[in-house]
Design an enzyme around this catalytic site. Structure first.
Site, PDB file in Angstrom:
ATOM      1  N   THR A 199       0.837  -1.209   0.000  1.00 47.13           N
ATOM      2  CA  THR A 199       0.000   0.000   0.000  1.00 47.13           C
ATOM      3  C   THR A 199       0.870   1.257   0.000  1.00 47.13           C
ATOM      4  O   THR A 199       0.588   2.214  -0.751  1.00 47.13           O
ATOM      5  CB  THR A 199      -0.927  -0.001   1.243  1.00 47.13           C
ATOM      6  OG1 THR A 199      -1.698  -1.200   1.211  1.00 47.13           O
ATOM      7  CG2 THR A 199      -1.847   1.196   1.254  1.00 47.13           C
ATOM      8  N   LYS A 227      -8.049  -1.212  -5.282  1.00 48.28           N
ATOM      9  CA  LYS A 227      -7.874  -2.390  -4.420  1.00 48.28           C
ATOM     10  C   LYS A 227      -9.083  -3.271  -4.671  1.00 48.28           C
ATOM     11  O   LYS A 227     -10.162  -3.051  -4.094  1.00 48.28           O
ATOM     12  CB  LYS A 227      -7.811  -1.934  -2.955  1.00 48.28           C
ATOM     13  CG  LYS A 227      -7.666  -3.056  -1.947  1.00 48.28           C
ATOM     14  CD  LYS A 227      -6.228  -3.428  -1.670  1.00 48.28           C
ATOM     15  CE  LYS A 227      -6.145  -4.502  -0.578  1.00 48.28           C
ATOM     16  NZ  LYS A 227      -4.754  -4.888  -0.292  1.00 48.28           N
ATOM     17  N   LEU A 265       9.895   4.891   6.471  1.00 45.79           N
ATOM     18  CA  LEU A 265       9.621   6.329   6.555  1.00 45.79           C
ATOM     19  C   LEU A 265       9.046   6.617   7.939  1.00 45.79           C
ATOM     20  O   LEU A 265       8.044   6.029   8.337  1.00 45.79           O
ATOM     21  CB  LEU A 265       8.640   6.745   5.453  1.00 45.79           C
ATOM     22  CG  LEU A 265       9.121   6.446   4.025  1.00 45.79           C
ATOM     23  CD1 LEU A 265       8.000   6.647   3.021  1.00 45.79           C
ATOM     24  CD2 LEU A 265      10.329   7.296   3.668  1.00 45.79           C
TER      25      LEU A 265
HETATM   26  N1  LIG Z   1       8.250   2.353   3.831  1.00 45.78           N
HETATM   27  C1  LIG Z   1       7.529   2.303   4.959  1.00 45.78           C
HETATM   28  N2  LIG Z   1       7.773   3.163   5.973  1.00 45.78           N
HETATM   29  C2  LIG Z   1       7.073   3.121   7.104  1.00 45.78           C
HETATM   30  N3  LIG Z   1       6.090   2.249   7.348  1.00 45.78           N
HETATM   31  C3  LIG Z   1       5.790   1.367   6.386  1.00 45.78           C
HETATM   32  C4  LIG Z   1       6.488   1.350   5.146  1.00 45.78           C
HETATM   33  N4  LIG Z   1       5.986   0.355   4.372  1.00 45.78           N
HETATM   34  C5  LIG Z   1       5.020  -0.204   5.105  1.00 45.78           C
HETATM   35  N5  LIG Z   1       4.901   0.382   6.310  1.00 45.78           N
HETATM   36  C6  LIG Z   1       3.939   0.035   7.387  1.00 45.78           C
HETATM   37  O1  LIG Z   1       3.925  -1.382   7.498  1.00 45.78           O
HETATM   38  C7  LIG Z   1       2.585  -1.848   7.636  1.00 45.78           C
HETATM   39  C8  LIG Z   1       2.258  -2.783   6.471  1.00 45.78           C
HETATM   40  O2  LIG Z   1       2.390  -2.067   5.247  1.00 45.78           O
HETATM   41  P1  LIG Z   1       1.280  -2.124   4.121  1.00 45.78           P
HETATM   42  O3  LIG Z   1      -0.069  -1.868   4.718  1.00 45.78           O
HETATM   43  O4  LIG Z   1       1.708  -1.223   3.019  1.00 45.78           O
HETATM   44  O5  LIG Z   1       1.401  -3.654   3.702  1.00 45.78           O
HETATM   45  P2  LIG Z   1       0.616  -4.410   2.530  1.00 45.78           P
HETATM   46  O6  LIG Z   1       1.613  -5.236   1.824  1.00 45.78           O
HETATM   47  O7  LIG Z   1      -0.114  -3.407   1.743  1.00 45.78           O
HETATM   48  O8  LIG Z   1      -0.400  -5.365   3.315  1.00 45.78           O
HETATM   49  P3  LIG Z   1      -1.827  -5.990   2.800  1.00 45.78           P
HETATM   50  O9  LIG Z   1      -1.519  -7.346   2.274  1.00 45.78           O
HETATM   51  O10 LIG Z   1      -2.637  -6.009   4.062  1.00 45.78           O
HETATM   52  O11 LIG Z   1      -2.406  -5.067   1.776  1.00 45.78           O
HETATM   53  C9  LIG Z   1       1.690  -0.611   7.673  1.00 45.78           C
HETATM   54  O12 LIG Z   1       1.450  -0.258   9.006  1.00 45.78           O
HETATM   55  C10 LIG Z   1       2.523   0.446   6.982  1.00 45.78           C
HETATM   56  O13 LIG Z   1       2.216   1.732   7.429  1.00 45.78           O
HETATM   57 MG   LIG Z   2      -2.111  -3.164   1.466  1.00 46.22          MG
END
Ligand SMILES: Nc1ncnc2c1ncn2[C@@H]1O[C@H](COP(=O)(O)OP(=O)(O)OP(=O)(O)O)[C@@H](O)[C@H]1O
Ligand SMILES: [Mg+2]
Length: 221
Positions: A17, A37, A194
């Site tokens: 995401t 999505k 980040l």
């Molecule tokens: N580059 C980043 N910096 C800081 N926090 C991050 C970063 N990437 C992901 N996160 C944090 O890690 C967690 C998981 O990330 P994200 O929601 O993007 O995963 P996802 O792969 O989209 O999961 P899903 O399969 O549920 O869609 C979230 O809380 C997000 O804010």
């Molecule tokens: Mg996601």
């Protein structure tokens, strides 16, 4: 023909995401993009569409908020069962907004490629139906080489084009080299943690370091 880019991951929670949000932030002034999505589970605690909208400050046209929305935070086939419904991939991909070619769709999967969606189909079957090139989000942490190479194999076995790999987390150069060598792919994005994860911090990182070579441009036109 409609066009787009599919953002998948080696697992759930790898950062798909945030990567998709970064992609929109980087390229939204250059190309007409729309985030989608198609299948969201655990919608009450996890709304990726809202996260992207908030992080990027998207307009209505830049977000397509339709699709399967399920309450249970479990795999789509189970979440659907709990809700007493069956996911139909044809219905999803036949949506008129999806078939139009007005904007390049940035599609985010749920979990990884072999996540079950129905009794007989998995997330990768949605990717095949859409036919978009695939961007793989992977962790930088130990185990990522194996997870990423398995994901690459599953995509190639279905003739899906791989747009590249994004490594997310604290830098880990060994993984990058091995993924490129054994997977015959390019790692095109290195996304650090980040902190804090705000629109300003994302924008500032994106403008200096997201896809510096412009490798994704060819898929977004
Ligand atoms: N580059 C980043 N910096 C800081 N926090 C991050 C970063 N990437 C992901 N996160 C944090 O890690 C967690 C998981 O990330 P994200 O929601 O993007 O995963 P996802 O792969 O989209 O999961 P899903 O399969 O549920 O869609 C979230 O809380 C997000 O804010
Ligand atoms: Mg996601």
């Amino acid at each position: 023909m409609h066009h787009g880019l599919f953002v998948t991951g080696t697992d759930t929670g790898v950062g798909k995401t945030i990567l998709a949000a970064g992609l929109l932030a980087r390229y939204r002034t250059e190309f007409l993009l729309r985030y989608w999505k198609p299948i969201q589970t655990g919608i009450e605690e996890d709304d990726d569409t809202a996260t992207v909208q908030q992080l990027v400050g998207c307009s209505q046209e830049e977000i397509f908020d339709q699709g399967i929305r399920l309450r249970r935070p479990v795999s789509p086939h189970l979440a659907a069962e709990f809700s007493g419904m069956t996911i139909n991939l044809d219905t999803l991909t036949e949506l008129p907004e999806i078939k139009s070619n007005e904007r390049c769709l940035i599609v985010e999967g749920a979990g990884g490629v072999l996540v079950p969606v129905t009794e007989s189909s998995m997330m990768v079957d949605l990717m095949v139906r859409l036919g978009f090139p695939v961007l793989i989000a992977a962790r930088t942490s130990l185990g990522t080489i194996n997870h990423t190479l398995l994901t690459i194999e599953a995509l190639r076995a279905r003739d899906l084009q791989i747009a590249g790999v994004a490594l997310i987390g604290n830098p880990e150069s060994g993984a990058r080299r091995s993924i490129e060598q054994y997977g015959q792919v390019s790692v095109i994005i290195d996304m650090p943690v980040l902190d804090p994860l705000t629109p300003e911090v994302l924008e500032s990182w994106v403008s200096s370091a997201f896809d510096p070579e412009g490798a994704l441009r060819q898929w977004l036109k």
